[in-house]
Design an enzyme around this catalytic site. Sequence first.
Site, mmCIF file in Angstrom:
data_model
loop_
_atom_site.group_PDB
_atom_site.id
_atom_site.type_symbol
_atom_site.label_atom_id
_atom_site.label_comp_id
_atom_site.label_asym_id
_atom_site.label_seq_id
_atom_site.Cartn_x
_atom_site.Cartn_y
_atom_site.Cartn_z
ATOM 1 N N ASP A 37 -13.969 -4.158 -25.188
ATOM 2 C CA ASP A 37 -13.805 -2.997 -24.309
ATOM 3 C C ASP A 37 -12.406 -2.432 -24.524
ATOM 4 O O ASP A 37 -11.401 -3.114 -24.273
ATOM 5 C CB ASP A 37 -13.997 -3.452 -22.841
ATOM 6 C CG ASP A 37 -13.885 -2.288 -21.866
ATOM 7 O OD1 ASP A 37 -13.741 -1.133 -22.324
ATOM 8 O OD2 ASP A 37 -13.927 -2.543 -20.647
ATOM 9 N N ASP A 47 -16.653 3.283 -25.695
ATOM 10 C CA ASP A 47 -15.539 2.395 -26.045
ATOM 11 C C ASP A 47 -15.865 0.917 -25.848
ATOM 12 O O ASP A 47 -14.971 0.101 -25.683
ATOM 13 C CB ASP A 47 -14.271 2.776 -25.259
ATOM 14 C CG ASP A 47 -14.317 2.280 -23.830
ATOM 15 O OD1 ASP A 47 -15.423 2.171 -23.276
ATOM 16 O OD2 ASP A 47 -13.246 1.984 -23.283
ATOM 17 N N GLU A 48 -17.142 0.597 -25.870
ATOM 18 C CA GLU A 48 -17.524 -0.813 -25.716
ATOM 19 C C GLU A 48 -18.561 -1.178 -26.777
ATOM 20 O O GLU A 48 -19.388 -0.353 -27.141
ATOM 21 C CB GLU A 48 -18.167 -1.055 -24.344
ATOM 22 C CG GLU A 48 -17.216 -0.932 -23.183
ATOM 23 C CD GLU A 48 -17.950 -0.956 -21.855
ATOM 24 O OE1 GLU A 48 -18.650 -1.943 -21.576
ATOM 25 O OE2 GLU A 48 -17.846 0.025 -21.120
#
Length: 405
Positions: free
Chosen positions: A9, A104-105
Site C-alpha cells: 500500500d 495504489d495497492e
Amino acid sequence: MERVIFHIDMDAFFSSIEQLSNPRLMGKPVIVCGDPDSRSVVATASYEARKYGLKSGMPIGQAKKLCPGGIYIIGNPKKYVYTSVQILKVLREFTSFVEPFSVDEAFLEFHDIGFVGALEVAREVKAKIRTTFGLTCSIGVGANKIVSKMASDLDKPDGLTIIKEGEFLDFFGDREVRVLWGIGEKTELKLASLGIRTVGDLAVFPEKTLRRIFGEYGSYLKQTANGIDDSPVVPYYEGIEPKSIGHEYTLGFDTSDKRYLLSMLLRLCEQVGRRMRREGYLCDTVTVKIRYADFKTLTRQRKLSDPIERDDIVFHTARSLFLGNYNGDKIRLLGVSVSGLIKKADLLIDPIFDIDKRHSSCVHVVDSNNPAVYINKRSARIAGIYLGICLNKILKIQIFSTHYW
Ligand code: DCP
Ligand code: CA
C-alpha cells in the site's frame, strides 16, 4: 505449496507524487483535492497534513479550517495512474502473481519462501520502490490476503509488518470488529447487539448462530475474525474485467431544481456512455445515486432487457429511476453507473448500437472530444484493466469521478 502474500500500500499516494514532482513541497502539509475554491473534498493529505486531523473524503472547507497553512493542489489523475502502472511493472519483477487492488495497492503471492525469506523480499521491494520512484510504501505479509491487507495498515507510513500463521488474534484480538476487512457499520451494529465487540469476541462466537443471522456471510465473518481466507491472488494479466463503470458529481451548491438536476444526470450518462464505448463494453444495468444535502444517500438500479452502450437509453433509464425515487429535497451529489458489463467483442450478435447508424455517428462526434487518458497502447491495456479494478472499489471510484477533478 505454501503461499506467502504481500499487500503493498503506497503511502499518501497522490500527495507523495505531488511532493516528488515539486521538491519544495517535501516535508510540507500537501493536500490533493479538486478545485480548492469550490466544494470539493480531500482526496488525500500528506502525513504532515494528517497531523492536523485531515483525511480523505473531508470537505475542503473543513480541511482549510484545520490546516490553513496547507498547500492545496488540484489532483492530476493521469500522473497517478501512470505511476501506478509503472509500480505494477516493478512489482512484476518480484513475482508474476501480482493482483492490483486499487490505484495504489496490490497483492503479491510468493511460493515456498517462508516467512524468513518473505522478510528479505519485502525489504527488497521497499528498497526498489524507493530507489525507482522515490516513494515509500507499507507492506503487510501474511498467509493470505486478509491477513496481509490488515497487516499493511499497522505500521504506516513506510511500515513492514509480518503476521505469521496463528498470530492473527495476537495482533487483532482486542481490536474492534470494524477493523476487519469487509465489515461495515451495519454489521458492526448487528454484531454489537449480539454482544460481539472485538475481533476476539467474533472469533469464538458460534458459527451456527452467525449463519442463522447473516446467512453465508456469517461464515465469512467467523473465518475473517480468525484470519482465515483462501481467496486467490488473481494476476492482472489473466484479464480482470471491471464490474461497473460510473461517474458521480458533487454539485456546486445543494439544489432541488429538477431541470438542473436532470441536466447533470444527462452529463453523467454521457460520460458513462463514453467510457463504455472507449473500453468496449455494453451494460445491462443502470444505477442512479442520489445524495441529499443531509448526506442521506440512496441508490436505485434497473436491469435492461438487452445489453446496450447508448447514452440515450442509459439516460432514459437513469431519468426514470431518478424521477421515481427523488423526494424533492435538496441534493448534494448525483451519480450514475452501469454494470452487468459485457465485452462487445464477446457478443455473437451485433449490438443495437451497430445497427443504429444515426446514433453511432452521433456518439462518434461526442467521443472525439474525449481527452486521451492513456499514455501508449501497451499501458492503455494495463491501465484499462487497472482503472476497471479501481472502479470496483467503492472508495477508489471517486478518483475517476468529477467529484474531485
Ligand atoms: N483516494 C481518493 N479518495 C478517497 C480515498 C483515496 O481519491 N476517499 C485516492 C487518494 C489516495 C489514493 O486514492 O492517495 C490511495 O488511497 P489510500 O486510501 O491508500 O490513501 P493514501 O495512499 O493517500 O494514504 P495511506 O498512506 O493511508 O495509504
Ligand atoms: Ca495508500
